[in-house]
Design a protein around this motif. Sequence first.
Motif, PDB file in Angstrom:
ATOM      1  N   LEU A 142       9.621  -8.686  -2.602  1.00 40.06           N
ATOM      2  CA  LEU A 142       9.392  -8.687  -1.155  1.00 40.06           C
ATOM      3  C   LEU A 142       8.260  -9.629  -0.755  1.00 40.06           C
ATOM      4  O   LEU A 142       8.282 -10.217   0.319  1.00 40.06           O
ATOM      5  N   HIS A 143       7.280  -9.783  -1.622  1.00 40.25           N
ATOM      6  CA  HIS A 143       6.144 -10.665  -1.320  1.00 40.25           C
ATOM      7  C   HIS A 143       6.527 -12.138  -1.416  1.00 40.25           C
ATOM      8  O   HIS A 143       5.968 -12.988  -0.710  1.00 40.25           O
TER       9      HIS A 143
ATOM     10  N   ILE B 128       1.595 -13.872   3.674  1.00 42.96           N
ATOM     11  CA  ILE B 128       0.486 -12.920   3.599  1.00 42.96           C
ATOM     12  C   ILE B 128       0.288 -12.498   2.150  1.00 42.96           C
ATOM     13  O   ILE B 128       1.131 -12.759   1.292  1.00 42.96           O
ATOM     14  N   SER B 129      -0.844 -11.870   1.872  1.00 41.54           N
ATOM     15  CA  SER B 129      -1.163 -11.482   0.502  1.00 41.54           C
ATOM     16  C   SER B 129      -0.269 -10.361   0.016  1.00 41.54           C
ATOM     17  O   SER B 129       0.344  -9.628   0.802  1.00 41.54           O
ATOM     18  N   ARG B 130      -0.223 -10.212  -1.274  1.00 41.07           N
ATOM     19  CA  ARG B 130       0.547  -9.134  -1.898  1.00 41.07           C
ATOM     20  C   ARG B 130       0.022  -7.773  -1.435  1.00 41.07           C
ATOM     21  O   ARG B 130       0.794  -6.849  -1.189  1.00 41.07           O
ATOM     22  N   GLN B 131      -1.302  -7.655  -1.312  1.00 40.09           N
ATOM     23  CA  GLN B 131      -1.914  -6.405  -0.860  1.00 40.09           C
ATOM     24  C   GLN B 131      -1.501  -6.081   0.572  1.00 40.09           C
ATOM     25  O   GLN B 131      -1.273  -4.918   0.919  1.00 40.09           O
TER      26      GLN B 131
ATOM     27  N   HIS C  26       1.860  -2.845   4.393  1.00 43.32           N
ATOM     28  CA  HIS C  26       2.975  -2.767   5.337  1.00 43.32           C
ATOM     29  C   HIS C  26       4.082  -1.854   4.795  1.00 43.32           C
ATOM     30  O   HIS C  26       4.664  -1.062   5.541  1.00 43.32           O
ATOM     31  N   LEU C  27       4.359  -1.958   3.504  1.00 41.20           N
ATOM     32  CA  LEU C  27       5.381  -1.097   2.901  1.00 41.20           C
ATOM     33  C   LEU C  27       4.966   0.367   2.953  1.00 41.20           C
ATOM     34  O   LEU C  27       5.802   1.251   3.164  1.00 41.20           O
ATOM     35  N   GLN C  28       3.675   0.631   2.787  1.00 48.56           N
ATOM     36  CA  GLN C  28       3.185   2.007   2.873  1.00 48.56           C
ATOM     37  C   GLN C  28       3.419   2.581   4.272  1.00 48.56           C
ATOM     38  O   GLN C  28       3.824   3.733   4.422  1.00 48.56           O
ATOM     39  N   ILE C  29       3.193   1.786   5.289  1.00 41.49           N
ATOM     40  CA  ILE C  29       3.442   2.224   6.672  1.00 41.49           C
ATOM     41  C   ILE C  29       4.929   2.502   6.876  1.00 41.49           C
ATOM     42  O   ILE C  29       5.316   3.488   7.498  1.00 41.49           O
ATOM     43  N   LEU C  30       5.777   1.641   6.321  1.00 41.87           N
ATOM     44  CA  LEU C  30       7.220   1.841   6.425  1.00 41.87           C
ATOM     45  C   LEU C  30       7.668   3.098   5.670  1.00 41.87           C
ATOM     46  O   LEU C  30       8.549   3.823   6.125  1.00 41.87           O
ATOM     47  N   GLU C  31       7.029   3.364   4.525  1.00 45.03           N
ATOM     48  CA  GLU C  31       7.329   4.585   3.772  1.00 45.03           C
ATOM     49  C   GLU C  31       6.915   5.821   4.565  1.00 45.03           C
ATOM     50  O   GLU C  31       7.656   6.800   4.631  1.00 45.03           O
ATOM     51  N   THR C  32       5.723   5.770   5.177  1.00 49.62           N
ATOM     52  CA  THR C  32       5.234   6.896   5.970  1.00 49.62           C
ATOM     53  C   THR C  32       6.160   7.190   7.139  1.00 49.62           C
ATOM     54  O   THR C  32       6.388   8.348   7.492  1.00 49.62           O
ATOM     55  N   ALA C  33       6.719   6.154   7.722  1.00 47.74           N
ATOM     56  CA  ALA C  33       7.651   6.302   8.846  1.00 47.74           C
ATOM     57  C   ALA C  33       9.064   6.661   8.366  1.00 47.74           C
ATOM     58  O   ALA C  33       9.972   6.825   9.178  1.00 47.74           O
ATOM     59  N   ASN C  34       9.242   6.763   7.049  1.00 44.79           N
ATOM     60  CA  ASN C  34      10.523   7.110   6.444  1.00 44.79           C
ATOM     61  C   ASN C  34      11.583   6.022   6.648  1.00 44.79           C
ATOM     62  O   ASN C  34      12.780   6.295   6.579  1.00 44.79           O
ATOM     63  N   LEU C  35      11.146   4.809   6.914  1.00 47.49           N
ATOM     64  CA  LEU C  35      12.078   3.692   7.055  1.00 47.49           C
ATOM     65  C   LEU C  35      12.396   3.057   5.707  1.00 47.49           C
ATOM     66  O   LEU C  35      13.383   2.332   5.571  1.00 47.49           O
TER      67      LEU C  35
END
Length: 112
Positions: A31-32, A37-40, A45-54
């Motif tokens: 995905l990176h 943008i940086s890998r971090q 961003h992926l963590q936010i998407l996981e939290t939103a269950n997307l």
Amino acid sequence: MSDVFAALADSTRRALLDRLFVKNGQSLSDLHHGMAISRQAVAKHLQILETANLVSIHWQGREKLHYLNPVPLGDIVHRWLGKFEDARIEALTEFKEQIEKPQNQKEEKRRA
């Protein structure tokens, strides 16, 4: 649902979802690749998407794979867009009936 809207508000997160739509089950490295943008930052961003269950995750050995979860998007469509779609379909049905009504009346007069 507010988590979903907040997650979708960012263009980078939408781009990540687009990438997962094209090819599901990608690692952070996949995905990176090609992003400005940086890998971090991608990981955040992926963590936010996981939290939103997307995005859901699946571990394959030591590799964390990310998968698109379309269910919250479907909920948004049904909750927010569905009611507008129903009204539009009803309006088109009424329009069709109005157009066909004069033609049906003309055919009945010809038969009489």
